[in-house]
Design a protein around this motif. Sequence first.
Motif, PDB file in Angstrom:
ATOM      1  N   THR A  58       4.093  -5.522   4.358  1.00  0.00           N
ATOM      2  CA  THR A  58       3.455  -4.931   3.173  1.00  0.00           C
ATOM      3  C   THR A  58       2.542  -3.780   3.556  1.00  0.00           C
ATOM      4  N   VAL A  59       1.813  -3.925   4.668  1.00  0.00           N
ATOM      5  CA  VAL A  59       0.941  -2.845   5.149  1.00  0.00           C
ATOM      6  C   VAL A  59       1.765  -1.599   5.474  1.00  0.00           C
ATOM      7  N   LEU A  60       2.914  -1.784   6.122  1.00  0.00           N
ATOM      8  CA  LEU A  60       3.779  -0.645   6.448  1.00  0.00           C
ATOM      9  C   LEU A  60       4.327   0.014   5.180  1.00  0.00           C
ATOM     10  N   ILE A  61       4.671  -0.810   4.179  1.00  0.00           N
ATOM     11  CA  ILE A  61       5.157  -0.252   2.913  1.00  0.00           C
ATOM     12  C   ILE A  61       4.076   0.599   2.259  1.00  0.00           C
ATOM     13  N   PHE A  62       2.841   0.068   2.187  1.00  0.00           N
ATOM     14  CA  PHE A  62       1.739   0.831   1.608  1.00  0.00           C
ATOM     15  C   PHE A  62       1.450   2.086   2.429  1.00  0.00           C
ATOM     16  N   HIS A  63       1.575   1.967   3.744  1.00  0.00           N
ATOM     17  CA  HIS A  63       1.328   3.122   4.615  1.00  0.00           C
ATOM     18  C   HIS A  63       2.256   4.278   4.257  1.00  0.00           C
ATOM     19  N   TYR A  64       3.510   3.974   3.970  1.00  0.00           N
ATOM     20  CA  TYR A  64       4.453   5.032   3.619  1.00  0.00           C
ATOM     21  C   TYR A  64       4.231   5.525   2.189  1.00  0.00           C
ATOM     22  N   ILE A  68       1.565  10.840  -2.641  1.00  0.00           N
ATOM     23  CA  ILE A  68       2.131  10.403  -3.924  1.00  0.00           C
ATOM     24  C   ILE A  68       2.148  11.584  -4.889  1.00  0.00           C
ATOM     25  N   PRO A  69       3.310  11.961  -5.394  1.00  0.00           N
ATOM     26  CA  PRO A  69       3.366  13.110  -6.321  1.00  0.00           C
ATOM     27  C   PRO A  69       2.695  12.789  -7.647  1.00  0.00           C
ATOM     28  N   PHE A  70       2.205  13.829  -8.310  1.00  0.00           N
ATOM     29  CA  PHE A  70       1.574  13.625  -9.621  1.00  0.00           C
ATOM     30  C   PHE A  70       2.641  13.185 -10.622  1.00  0.00           C
ATOM     31  N   PRO A  71       2.425  12.049 -11.309  1.00  0.00           N
ATOM     32  CA  PRO A  71       3.477  11.464 -12.162  1.00  0.00           C
ATOM     33  C   PRO A  71       3.585  12.126 -13.528  1.00  0.00           C
ATOM     34  N   ILE A 115      -2.377 -10.858  -8.074  1.00  0.00           N
ATOM     35  CA  ILE A 115      -2.250  -9.935  -9.207  1.00  0.00           C
ATOM     36  C   ILE A 115      -2.600  -8.511  -8.782  1.00  0.00           C
ATOM     37  N   ILE A 116      -3.679  -8.362  -8.008  1.00  0.00           N
ATOM     38  CA  ILE A 116      -4.076  -7.026  -7.539  1.00  0.00           C
ATOM     39  C   ILE A 116      -2.972  -6.412  -6.678  1.00  0.00           C
ATOM     40  N   LEU A 117      -2.413  -7.227  -5.778  1.00  0.00           N
ATOM     41  CA  LEU A 117      -1.333  -6.746  -4.911  1.00  0.00           C
ATOM     42  C   LEU A 117      -0.130  -6.321  -5.738  1.00  0.00           C
ATOM     43  N   TYR A 118       0.253  -7.118  -6.723  1.00  0.00           N
ATOM     44  CA  TYR A 118       1.413  -6.823  -7.567  1.00  0.00           C
ATOM     45  C   TYR A 118       1.249  -5.491  -8.290  1.00  0.00           C
ATOM     46  N   THR A 155       2.901  -0.173  -9.193  1.00  0.00           N
ATOM     47  CA  THR A 155       2.544   1.124  -9.776  1.00  0.00           C
ATOM     48  C   THR A 155       2.689   2.254  -8.765  1.00  0.00           C
ATOM     49  N   LEU A 156       2.124   2.073  -7.568  1.00  0.00           N
ATOM     50  CA  LEU A 156       2.190   3.127  -6.555  1.00  0.00           C
ATOM     51  C   LEU A 156       3.621   3.361  -6.082  1.00  0.00           C
ATOM     52  N   GLY A 157       4.405   2.273  -5.985  1.00  0.00           N
ATOM     53  CA  GLY A 157       5.797   2.426  -5.583  1.00  0.00           C
ATOM     54  C   GLY A 157       6.594   3.246  -6.578  1.00  0.00           C
ATOM     55  N   TYR A 158       6.385   3.004  -7.863  1.00  0.00           N
ATOM     56  CA  TYR A 158       7.086   3.771  -8.891  1.00  0.00           C
ATOM     57  C   TYR A 158       6.615   5.221  -8.908  1.00  0.00           C
TER      58      TYR A 158
END
Length: 475
Positions: free
Chosen positions: A232-238, A243-246, A300-303, A308-311
Motif C-alpha cells: 500500500t505504501v508503494l501504491i501511494f508513493h506512485y 496527481i493531475p488537476f481533476p 475508512i480513512i485508508l479507503y 479518491t487519489l487513485g481515481y
Amino acid sequence: MLKTSLLGRDYSELNELNSSDNRSKSPSESSSNITPENVHPAGEAELSMMQTLIHLLKCNIGTGLLGLPLAIKNAGLLVGPISLLAIGILTVHCMVILLNCAHHLSQRLQKTFVNYGEATMYSLETCPNTWLRTHSVWGRYIVSFLLIITQLGFCSVYFMFMADNLQQIVEEAHVTSSTCQSRKILVLTPNLDIRFYMLTILPFLILLVFIQNLKVLSFFSTLANITTLGSTVLIFHYILQGIPFPSNLPLMANWKTFLLFFGTAIFTFEGIGMVLPLKNQMKNPQHFTSVLYLGMSLVIILYICLGTLGYMKFGSDTQVSITLNLPNCWLYQSVKLMYSIGIFFTYALQFHVPAEIIIPFAISQVSENWALSVDLSVRTGLVCLTCVSAILIPRLDLVISLVGSVSSSALALIIPPLLEIITFYSEDMDCVTIAKDIVISILGLLGCIFGTYQALYELTQPINHSMANSTGVYA
C-alpha cells in the motif's frame, strides 16, 4: 479423559457438550449448539487488544481496497468519497448494534456468548409476532447461510485475485524492466491458463486452513498486515507523484454505475462476520468496542484516500485493480507479490467463519474417532469449492459487486437494524431509533436489489477486454 486433536479442537468435549445440551434443551436451543463459538476449546489462548486490532484490520483490508479507485469512478469524484464515508459510518454503526444486541441477549439468557445467528434466533423467540416466534430457528439458519455465502464469496475473490496477480507477474516477466515508467497497453498471449495458477495455489491454501486457532492465525495476520502495508505504501508513493488537476473528471456518475459502486463498497467493508468471534476470543472483551472504533476509523480513512487519489491519478484509465495501472517495473511488480501474500494469509481468517458454522455440525454426525478426518475433509472440500467458483466466474470486479450486493448488504446493513428493533422493542424503544433502523434497513434492501440486478446484468454482457481483469491485456 479428553483427547485434543492436532488442530487444537477438543472434539470429545464438544460432542459431550452437544449431547448433554441436546438432552436438556428445547429444539431451537439445542440446534444452536452446532457452532462452537459459545465455548473456548481447551487450551485455546485469548487475544490481546493488539492481536484483535490486527485481525480486525486484516479481515477488512482485502482485495476490495484495490478496486476502490474504480468504485469512485463509478460514483463520481464528489459523490464517491461522500458515499464511501456514509457507507463506512453506517457499517460501523451496524456492527455496534450487533454487539449491543448480542451482549443484551447473552445477559438475558445468562449465556457467556451468542454468535450472529443465535442472536437473531433468540431475538425472534421474544418478539410479539407468533409466527416469527414459532419459526425463530430460521433466523439463525438464514444468518448462517448468508455468512457462509459471504465469506466463501470473499475466499473465491481471493482465489481470483491471487491467481491473476501471479499470472501477471509470470507472463509480464520478459517485458518487465528496472525503469519505472507509465504503463503501456500491450496485448500478450498468456502462456498458461489462469486456471493453472489457481490449481497451483490450491494445495497451499488447503494446508493453511488446517490451522483454526485464532491465536495462531494472528501471527499470519501480522505477516499479512506487513505485506499489505508495504504494498500500500508503494501504491501511494506512485499515486502521489504528480496527481493531475481533476478538471475533466465527473463529480457524479450515472445511477447504473453507482449501483456497482454500492456493491463494491459494501464488499470492501467485509469484517462484520468476524466481529462477534473476535470479541469472544478477546482476553478483555469489554474493550472490543474501543478496538472496533479505532480499527474501522483507520480503515475508512485508508479507503477514501486510496480510492479518491487513485481515481484522480488515473482518471478514465482506472482499471478494476489499481495494480493494473502501476508501471511495469520490478519495484511495482513486487506490489502484486506482496499484496498477494497478504491476501493468501487473509484467506484463512475469512475461511474461519464458514468453517466454524459447517464443521461442528458435520463432526456432530460422526463418532469421535472420525471427527478429525471429517474436519479435514470438510475444510478441503470448502477450499476446493471456492477454487471451482473462481474458475467458473471470469469477472473480478463484477463478482466483488455481486457478493457485496447480495449477502454483504444483508449482513452489514439490513439485518442488524431489524435485530435491534426486535431485541429492544419490548423495552420502550424511542421512535427516533426505530425510524433510524427502518431507514437503514430500507437503504440496504434497495442497494441489495438494484445492485444485484446491475451486477448480474453486467455479467451477462460480453466481456470488455479493456476493463476485464485479464493478464493478457495490460503489460
